[in-house]
Design an enzyme around this catalytic site. Structure first.
Site, short mmCIF file in Angstrom:
data_model
loop_
_atom_site.label_atom_id
_atom_site.label_comp_id
_atom_site.label_asym_id
_atom_site.label_seq_id
_atom_site.Cartn_x
_atom_site.Cartn_y
_atom_site.Cartn_z
N ASP A 57 0.84 -1.19 0.00
CA ASP A 57 0.00 0.00 0.00
C ASP A 57 0.88 1.25 0.00
O ASP A 57 1.98 1.24 -0.56
CB ASP A 57 -0.93 -0.04 1.22
N HIS A 95 -3.80 6.42 3.07
CA HIS A 95 -4.56 5.22 2.76
C HIS A 95 -4.07 4.00 3.53
O HIS A 95 -4.86 3.26 4.13
CB HIS A 95 -4.50 4.96 1.26
N SER A 294 -11.50 -0.83 -0.83
CA SER A 294 -10.26 -0.93 -0.03
C SER A 294 -10.60 -1.31 1.40
O SER A 294 -10.01 -2.23 1.98
CB SER A 294 -9.54 0.42 0.01
#
Length: 500
Positions: A57, A95, A294
């Site tokens: 990620d 994120h 996600s």
């Protein structure tokens, strides 16, 4: 373009207050203890302990919830920011930290168990006993090329047992719109190598909308493809619906199951790109509100760790089938959009072991890198990275790489795919695996970060030097990281997969 399938951040203004009860809709208390049944596993003694989850990620930062002793291992940084010592491994985007909290967050000093859901209760992710292996590939804009992701997956497979690790799960909230057949696609081949090595790969379906096919690599049947639901009033599953942004897939390849992915409250990353641009998504100062496949992927990745804690000899096929067999139907949702149904760990806990016969055709990996990218291209000074070359402009010959990857030698020292990435802090054999015990994060603004003088000099593609360049990933919305927004009876298995 940013390929993270987190739909985005949404306004938290309607939640009000500075000290919200943990039982607020979308909180991890609600997701783990009410909606998915993760707490049933905890009470039975299965917390994900001994299971390592590779999070490929945008990095992770050490905020409370991720600083519990040994919680995060910094493995390798393949992002453009790896060249700046002060940015290595750190989540400048926001994120990865949100994902890590959902998967395995655990507040300092917190015991693992059921709580009341009152204000001030500790934060616990789905598998609070598991460890996060931080594999950073994206920068502060979410910019990443598919070659970096493939290299990251290869690295995880080769190093899954290094330094006492036991990587059994990959959380991959990444997806491109590349549509070459999975049986030849290099990215599909990479995730299949992980699957064959005993690693459960959990991939985001994408956030293009219900009528769209699954993103790559979720379209590969050897992964768990996850769609997102909106959990409605949070108490009853009767009002759960598949979100409008969640990709459903096609009749030949659709989502395997769905999990909560709308308005999920996880850990905030102060000073990150998301934090700076979506301040209204801040919840009670230390949390952030986000939606996307996600987030649903993170929920299922944590669930997979719980199952593997209980059944350590289970294969990826068996984990996938167990979660599908025990999923509960989502009322009124089209079967194409919900797959086997909604994640139901309460049922999975007591379900018998499954025997799986997998006759699915595997990928050969002999397709093109450009086909894997689809429309997602990096740009530097107006020049696109495209064609059969990686981010250093080195040739990518898929047939040769596939042989190396299949034999577990695509990483050799600091070289991947026969091309040297060493000298750029990307050595594949000299990482320390340091954890973050006692480290804290106060937050810093990434805006205005300069890349000049950070070791990119001399590397180029199409004759364009990237020294001093800022990486443009085209756009955040609708691109390859499956975060849709940061703003205010069961489906049959795929042909070739059967069980008893």
């Amino acid at each position: 373009a940013s390929p993270l399938q987190g739909a985005g951040w949404e306004s938290a203004a309607s939640l009000g207050g500075n000290y919200l009860p943990a039982s607020t809709k979308g909180s991890m208390y609600t997701v783990a203890q009410v909606l998915t049944g993760a707490a049933d596993y905890w009470e039975a003694g299965y917390t994900g302990a001994g299971i390592d989850i590779a999070l490929i990620d945008s990095g992770v930062v050490p905020v409370n919830g991720l600083t519990y002793p040994g919680k995060v291992i910094n493995a390798i940084d393949l992002s453009f920011e790896s060249q700046a010592e002060n940015l290595q491994y750190l989540d400048t985007y926001g994120h990865g930290t949100h994902m890590a909290g959902i998967i395995a967050g655990r507040d300092n000093g917190a015991r693992i168990g059921r709580y009341s859901g009152a204000a001030g209760d500790p934060f616990l992710g789905m598998a609070p006993g598991a460890r996060i292996v931080n594999v950073k590939v994206a920068d502060h804009e979410g910019s990443v090329d598919v070659s970096q992701v493939i290299a990251a997956i290869d690295w995880v497979v080769q190093h899954r047992r290094d330094n006492g690790m036991n990587i059994r799960v990959i959380a991959l909230a990444y997806g491109t719109d590349g549509d070459q057949k999975y049986i030849s696609d290099p990215l599909a081949f990479a995730v299949e190598r992980a699957w064959k090595a005993g690693i459960v790969v959990v991939a985001a379906a994408g956030n293009d909308g219900n009528r769209h096919p699954l993103r790559n690599p979720a379209y590969d049947p050897f992964v768990i493809a996850v769609g997102a639901i909106d959990s409605g009033d949070q108490v009853s599953v009767g009002d759960d619906i598949v979100t409008s942004f969640s990709n459903c897939g096609t009749t030949s390849r659709h989502v395997d199951l769905v999990a909560p992915g709308r308005s999920i409250i996880s850990l905030r990353n102060p000073g990150s790109e998301a934090d700076l641009n979506y301040s209204s998504a801040v919840v009670a100062d230390r949390f952030f509100l986000g939606s996307g496949t996600s987030q649903a992927t993170a929920v299922v990745a944590g669930a997979a760790a719980l199952v593997l804690d209980q059944r350590p000899s289970a294969t990826p096929d068996e984990v996938k089938v167990l979660l599908m067999k025990t999923a509960r139907p989502v009322p009124e949702a089209p079967q194409l959009c919900q797959g086997a149904g909604e994640l139901n760990l309460e049922a999975a806990l007591t379900a018998p072991d499954v025997k799986v016969n997998n006759t699915l055709k595997p990928s050969k990996g002999n397709g093109t890198l450009e086909g894997s990218r689809g429309s997602i291209h990096l740009e530097a000074d107006g020049v696109r990275l495209q064609g059969e070359q990686d981010i250093f402009g080195a040739a990518f010959v898929s047939k040769e790489w596939a042989k190396l990857s299949a034999n577990g030698v695509s990483w050799s020292g600091g070289e991947w795919n026969g091309n040297s990435w060493s000298g750029n802090s990307w050595s594949g054999n000299s990482w320390s695996g340091n954890s973050w015990s006692g480290v804290s994060w106060s937050g810093v603004s990434w805006s205005g970060v300069s890349w000049s003088g950070v070791s990119w000099s001399g590397n180029s593609w199409s004759g364009v030097s990237w020294s001093g360049s800022s990486w443009s990933g085209v756009s955040w919305s609708g691109s390859s990281w499956s975060g849709a927004s940061w703003s205010s009876s069961n489906q049959p298995a795929e042909a070739g997969l059967s069980w008893e």
